[in-house]
Design a protein around this motif. Sequence first.
Motif, PDB file in Angstrom:
ATOM      1  N   GLU A   1      45.644  28.667 -29.576  1.00 54.62           N
ATOM      2  CA  GLU A   1      46.329  27.741 -28.673  1.00 54.62           C
ATOM      3  C   GLU A   1      46.050  28.069 -27.213  1.00 54.62           C
ATOM      4  O   GLU A   1      45.763  27.174 -26.409  1.00 54.62           O
ATOM      5  N   ASN A   2      46.115  29.340 -26.849  1.00 52.02           N
ATOM      6  CA  ASN A   2      45.920  29.709 -25.449  1.00 52.02           C
ATOM      7  C   ASN A   2      44.467  29.551 -25.016  1.00 52.02           C
ATOM      8  O   ASN A   2      44.190  29.285 -23.842  1.00 52.02           O
ATOM      9  N   THR A   3      43.530  29.697 -25.956  1.00 42.09           N
ATOM     10  CA  THR A   3      42.128  29.483 -25.634  1.00 42.09           C
ATOM     11  C   THR A   3      41.852  28.002 -25.381  1.00 42.09           C
ATOM     12  O   THR A   3      41.237  27.630 -24.380  1.00 42.09           O
ATOM     13  N   LEU A   4      42.336  27.148 -26.273  1.00 40.71           N
ATOM     14  CA  LEU A   4      42.081  25.716 -26.131  1.00 40.71           C
ATOM     15  C   LEU A   4      42.869  25.106 -24.970  1.00 40.71           C
ATOM     16  O   LEU A   4      42.411  24.132 -24.362  1.00 40.71           O
ATOM     17  N   ALA A   5      44.027  25.679 -24.654  1.00 39.26           N
ATOM     18  CA  ALA A   5      44.840  25.138 -23.569  1.00 39.26           C
ATOM     19  C   ALA A   5      44.115  25.179 -22.230  1.00 39.26           C
ATOM     20  O   ALA A   5      44.439  24.415 -21.318  1.00 39.26           O
ATOM     21  N   LEU A   6      43.107  26.058 -22.111  1.00 38.98           N
ATOM     22  CA  LEU A   6      42.323  26.147 -20.879  1.00 38.98           C
ATOM     23  C   LEU A   6      41.296  25.023 -20.766  1.00 38.98           C
ATOM     24  O   LEU A   6      40.590  24.927 -19.760  1.00 38.98           O
ATOM     25  N   ASP A   7      41.188  24.204 -21.810  1.00 37.40           N
ATOM     26  CA  ASP A   7      40.268  23.058 -21.841  1.00 37.40           C
ATOM     27  C   ASP A   7      38.810  23.504 -21.681  1.00 37.40           C
ATOM     28  O   ASP A   7      38.244  23.464 -20.586  1.00 37.40           O
TER      29      ASP A   7
ATOM     30  N   MET B   1      40.265  17.682 -30.318  1.00 36.88           N
ATOM     31  CA  MET B   1      39.937  16.602 -29.398  1.00 36.88           C
ATOM     32  C   MET B   1      41.037  16.520 -28.343  1.00 36.88           C
ATOM     33  O   MET B   1      42.126  17.094 -28.504  1.00 36.88           O
ATOM     34  N   VAL B   2      40.746  15.811 -27.252  1.00 32.61           N
ATOM     35  CA  VAL B   2      41.708  15.641 -26.170  1.00 32.61           C
ATOM     36  C   VAL B   2      42.156  14.196 -26.136  1.00 32.61           C
ATOM     37  O   VAL B   2      41.339  13.276 -26.180  1.00 32.61           O
ATOM     38  N   GLN B   3      43.464  14.003 -26.077  1.00 29.23           N
ATOM     39  CA  GLN B   3      44.026  12.659 -26.001  1.00 29.23           C
ATOM     40  C   GLN B   3      45.260  12.707 -25.106  1.00 29.23           C
ATOM     41  O   GLN B   3      46.179  13.506 -25.354  1.00 29.23           O
ATOM     42  N   ASP B   4      45.269  11.884 -24.058  1.00 32.14           N
ATOM     43  CA  ASP B   4      46.396  11.803 -23.137  1.00 32.14           C
ATOM     44  C   ASP B   4      46.744  13.199 -22.573  1.00 32.14           C
ATOM     45  O   ASP B   4      47.923  13.593 -22.523  1.00 32.14           O
ATOM     46  N   ASN B   5      45.725  13.932 -22.145  1.00 33.73           N
ATOM     47  CA  ASN B   5      45.903  15.264 -21.570  1.00 33.73           C
ATOM     48  C   ASN B   5      46.585  16.243 -22.501  1.00 33.73           C
ATOM     49  O   ASN B   5      47.241  17.192 -22.050  1.00 33.73           O
TER      50      ASN B   5
END
Length: 226
Positions: free
Chosen positions: A182-188, A215-219
């Motif tokens: 989660e913390n890795t992906l949260a950095l986008d 995937m990214v959807q609505d930030n």
Amino acid sequence: MDTIATLRSCYGEKFGVPRQSGLVDEAWGKLIFEPHYRNPDAVRGLEGFSHVWLIYSFHHTFNKDGSKREFQPTVRPPRLGGNEKLGVFATRSPFRPNPIGLSVVRLDRIELNSPKGPVLHLRGVDLVNGTPILDIKPYLPYADALPEASAGFAPDAPNQLEIKWECPIPKDFSSETIQLIENTLALDPRPPYQVNSANQREYGCLINGRNVRWMVQDNEIWILSI
């Protein structure tokens, strides 16, 4: 220079690796010394330090034939969306005349009784698995921490996106593994030129040996499958 050690980390490929150290504390690494340097005396006293500097080679930036890439005086920092060029020496880009990196990481513990000699267990790494380590130096807060320093175009830590799970969390995942993902992906981790794209593209990162699809959807980042 000699490679003194190799870093084994939770990141199996470049894509997804945090762009700075310390942003994901759960990001683990194990520093394995090369045979010639597997002497416990070489790390005597290091246990008294909470953090260390790693000096390493950006080994994925070389050409396929092993040669260095041609010098480019400017790069496009991801922090500026990849749209603005800055001088390479004003950035931390891995594409440098000499592809050398510098990261400060947390020293979790030192394993002295390993069959491969001393092993440094690290946290907050921003290095891909297999990174060649050139040197290790202790971090000194009184000299290395300068809170009044200016930080140019990157004055603050990057914003983080909210994480949503579309798929079930695997039952064998520990809470630390979940936090790592989660913390890795949260950095986008997306390339800057795709951040503002309207396309709902699926991405994948190799984290802890698992292919994490998202995937990214609505930030928000939606984890689709593991």
